[in-house]
Write a protein that holds these residues in place. Structure first.
Motif, PDB file in Angstrom:
ATOM      1  N   ARG A 182       0.826  -1.217   0.000  1.00 24.59           N
ATOM      2  CA  ARG A 182       0.000   0.000   0.000  1.00 24.59           C
ATOM      3  C   ARG A 182       0.856   1.262   0.000  1.00 24.59           C
ATOM      4  N   SER A 183       1.854   1.286   0.867  1.00 22.07           N
ATOM      5  CA  SER A 183       2.658   2.503   0.985  1.00 22.07           C
ATOM      6  C   SER A 183       3.552   2.714  -0.233  1.00 22.07           C
ATOM      7  N   LEU A 184       4.209   1.655  -0.694  1.00 22.24           N
ATOM      8  CA  LEU A 184       5.125   1.812  -1.824  1.00 22.24           C
ATOM      9  C   LEU A 184       4.369   2.052  -3.135  1.00 22.24           C
ATOM     10  N   SER A 185       3.181   1.493  -3.266  1.00 21.06           N
ATOM     11  CA  SER A 185       2.381   1.757  -4.460  1.00 21.06           C
ATOM     12  C   SER A 185       1.944   3.215  -4.516  1.00 21.06           C
ATOM     13  N   MET A 186       1.640   3.783  -3.354  1.00 21.80           N
ATOM     14  CA  MET A 186       1.260   5.199  -3.329  1.00 21.80           C
ATOM     15  C   MET A 186       2.445   6.099  -3.674  1.00 21.80           C
ATOM     16  N   ILE A 187       3.644   5.705  -3.227  1.00 22.20           N
ATOM     17  CA  ILE A 187       4.833   6.482  -3.599  1.00 22.20           C
ATOM     18  C   ILE A 187       5.049   6.405  -5.107  1.00 22.20           C
ATOM     19  N   ALA A 188       4.865   5.211  -5.667  1.00 23.46           N
ATOM     20  CA  ALA A 188       5.033   5.045  -7.112  1.00 23.46           C
ATOM     21  C   ALA A 188       4.014   5.869  -7.884  1.00 23.46           C
ATOM     22  N   LYS A 189       2.784   5.872  -7.421  1.00 23.57           N
ATOM     23  CA  LYS A 189       1.697   6.529  -8.150  1.00 23.57           C
ATOM     24  C   LYS A 189       1.659   8.037  -7.928  1.00 23.57           C
ATOM     25  N   ASN A 190       1.874   8.471  -6.685  1.00 27.07           N
ATOM     26  CA  ASN A 190       1.654   9.879  -6.338  1.00 27.07           C
ATOM     27  C   ASN A 190       2.932  10.687  -6.151  1.00 27.07           C
ATOM     28  N   CYS A 191       4.065  10.014  -6.089  1.00 25.34           N
ATOM     29  CA  CYS A 191       5.334  10.724  -5.877  1.00 25.34           C
ATOM     30  C   CYS A 191       6.334  10.407  -6.992  1.00 25.34           C
ATOM     31  N   ASP A 192       5.844   9.881  -8.109  1.00 27.60           N
ATOM     32  CA  ASP A 192       6.690   9.519  -9.242  1.00 27.60           C
ATOM     33  C   ASP A 192       7.769   8.517  -8.859  1.00 27.60           C
ATOM     34  N   GLY A 193       7.477   7.693  -7.842  1.00 31.06           N
ATOM     35  CA  GLY A 193       8.437   6.682  -7.414  1.00 31.06           C
ATOM     36  C   GLY A 193       9.623   7.246  -6.661  1.00 31.06           C
ATOM     37  N   ILE A 194       9.511   8.491  -6.210  1.00 28.27           N
ATOM     38  CA  ILE A 194      10.611   9.138  -5.485  1.00 28.27           C
ATOM     39  C   ILE A 194      10.253   9.216  -4.001  1.00 28.27           C
TER      40      ILE A 194
END
Length: 512
Positions: free
Chosen positions: A363-375
């Motif tokens: 959940r957390s890493l998918s949100m970083i990928a989707k909403n933070c451009d994976g950064i």
């Protein structure tokens, strides 16, 4: 965080008789030992981890004879399955010893001569009860009778009357020294129940001199200067711990062993005979002997006679190494007996790995990928809730180190589960999926805190689920040299601004 210790830590399993294929009980012992060895390596120790097979003894001789083959051929046929088992369960042993190797014959010969030079070996005749299945001598008072009126050992094994010429070890001379050892080092035998049993046995029965050679068969190590006698299999087998270190030559800083991990059924050999042999030979005794319990399935002890023995290689093919490693270490308090079945494995692993840790990471890493451009987002500004969660994670090392110092493996994993649960509650309360629309900066902080805690959890759980933990650390772009315990806490904080690979589920749910 403490600095790497670089202290030698020699840890061993018992060695198994290769008279049958490895079952899940064999796997349980080497898994537990591997978890401890991996934990110590990550904590900065220089570890040597030994396992292997006991090729000798009357049990091997008779099994081979019944199959119409030599004992050496039987050992050569079955031992590779034990090697494969260790590999399939991702065990990190440094050496796999076989007692039929020339290096071992050399060590047994040297140990015998040292005990003889100390005046502790003499020749006489032996008359008494012997259980081939246990490779153990029993006194009359230890025996009971079955329904057929046959005498049986405390383990349930059949016994036979043996009368032959034998060399003896003056075990009786070491009774007081052994009791003094147990008193001076209360943790020498663990858990406490096993220690109490040994002390009661010695004080109740009193130690008698031990027959340490046989003449009725010729499979084993010959007694020095008297090849008509074969060294008793337990003198032979126990010496394997010395063989692997190069005895009788320089053993370096590895001896004494820090820990022998054994089954509770062979506590007497390791806690009574072994230290007495070592004292006689002028060698230091091991630091600790830990006797684990038995595994039962559907409440029944596994045995070939009942037909419920679970083949270790079949089980790892069905469930996978990480699943079984986690289940047995989490489900069975180390030192106790443990019951298991298919439904219990599924329920435990799905709840802890797939639903809790795996879901938190995804959940957390998918949100970083989707909403933070994976950064990896910025870690500021932190709220009190953020700081509280990070503080709980930063205290992980002290908590798990305390548990593992007592070999409470299940407690160590419970502590990880408690942090996972707390982090899931934090994530659900902060609702970063809502913050994405209302406060993207705050969303980023929540995602950072969660990812950082996943990083620490992944490092901490490596000894138990090495494959899954490695995948999590890859998802977090944590390089291999930053995966040891010195990186737990603030020292190894996840760096904001780094690019993360696209995450994928690590712990998938098992089906019924």
């Amino acid at each position: 965080m403490t600095k790497p210790k670089k202290q030698p830590f020699f840890i061993t399993t018992a060695i198994s008789y290769p008279n049958g294929l490895p079952h899940i009980g064999h796997a349980y012992e080497i898994i537990a030992t591997d978890v401890i060895a991996r934990f110590k390596r990550l904590d900065g120790y220089e570890v040597k981890f030994l396992t292997g097979t006991d090729d000798h003894g009357q049990k091997m001789f008779r099994t081979a004879r019944d199959k119409g083959m030599t004992a050496q051929a039987l050992a050569d046929e079955i031992t590779p399955h034990f090697r494969t088992m260790a590999e399939q369960f991702n065990c990190t042993h440094d050496d796999f010893i076989r007692t039929s190797e020339p290096r071992h014959h050399k060590a047994v010969d040297a140990l015998w001569r040292r005990m003889a030079d100390a005046g502790d070996i003499y020749k006489d005749s032996y008359k008494g009860w012997y259980a081939v299945q246990d490779e153990c001598f029993y006194s009359e008072s230890e025996l009971t009778e079955n329904e057929q009126g046959d005498k049986i050992a405390p383990t349930g094994a059949s016994v036979e009357w043996v009368a032959e010429e034998s060399y003896f070890f003056r075990l009786s001379a070491y009774q007081d020294k052994l009791l003094a050892l147990y008193d001076a080092q209360p943790e020498f035998i663990c858990p406490r129940a096993r220690r109490n049993e040994i002390i009661s046995f010695i004080k109740g029965e009193g130690l008698k001199d031990l027959s340490i050679s046989r003449t009725s068969f010729n499979w084993g190590v010959a007694v020095p200067n008297d090849p008509s006698h074969i060294v008793y299999v337990w003198v032979d087998a126990l010496a394997n711990y010395l063989t692997a270190l190069g005895y009788p030559d320089n053993m370096g800083a590895w001896w004494p062993a820090q820990l022998h991990v054994i089954g509770k059924d062979i506590t007497r050999f390791h806690a009574v005979y072994w230290p007495a042999f070592l004292m006689s030979a002028g060698l230091a005794v091991p630091k600790q002997i830990f006797a684990h319990g038995f595994l039962t399935m559907h409440g029944q002890k596994m045995s070939k006679s009942t037909g419920n023995v679970m083949n270790a290689l079949d089980m790892v093919e069905t469930y996978g190494a990480d699943v079984l490693r986690y289940f047995f270490m989490r489900h069975v308090p180390f030192g106790n007996d443990g019951n298991f079945d298919h439904a219990t494995i599924i329920k435990r692993v799905n709840a802890d790995l797939a639903n809790d840790l795996g879901n938190l990471a995804q959940r957390s890493l998918s949100m970083i990928a989707k909403n933070c451009d994976g950064i990896v987002p910025q870690a500021e500004p932190l709220t009190q809730a953020d700081e509280s969660m990070l503080a709980q994670a930063d205290g992980l090392y002290d908590a798990i180190s305390h548990s593992m110092a007592k070999l409470e493996i299940h407690t160590y994993l419970t502590q990880l589960s408690e942090l996972v649960a707390a982090t899931n509650r934090y994530f659900d309360k902060e609702q970063p999926w809502v913050l994405q629309k209302t406060d993207p900066v705050r969303m980023g902080v929540v995602l950072y805190v969660t990812a950082e805690i996943v990083r620490q959890l992944a490092i901490a759980i490596q000894p138990v689920v090495p494959n899954g933990a490695a995948q999590l650390l890859e998802h977090l772009a944590v390089p291999p040299h930053q995966r040891n315990f010195s990186q737990l806490g603030k020292a190894g904080r996840l760096a904001s601004g780094i690019n993360l690979p696209t995450p994928s589920p690590v712990f998938t749910r098992l089906t019924e």
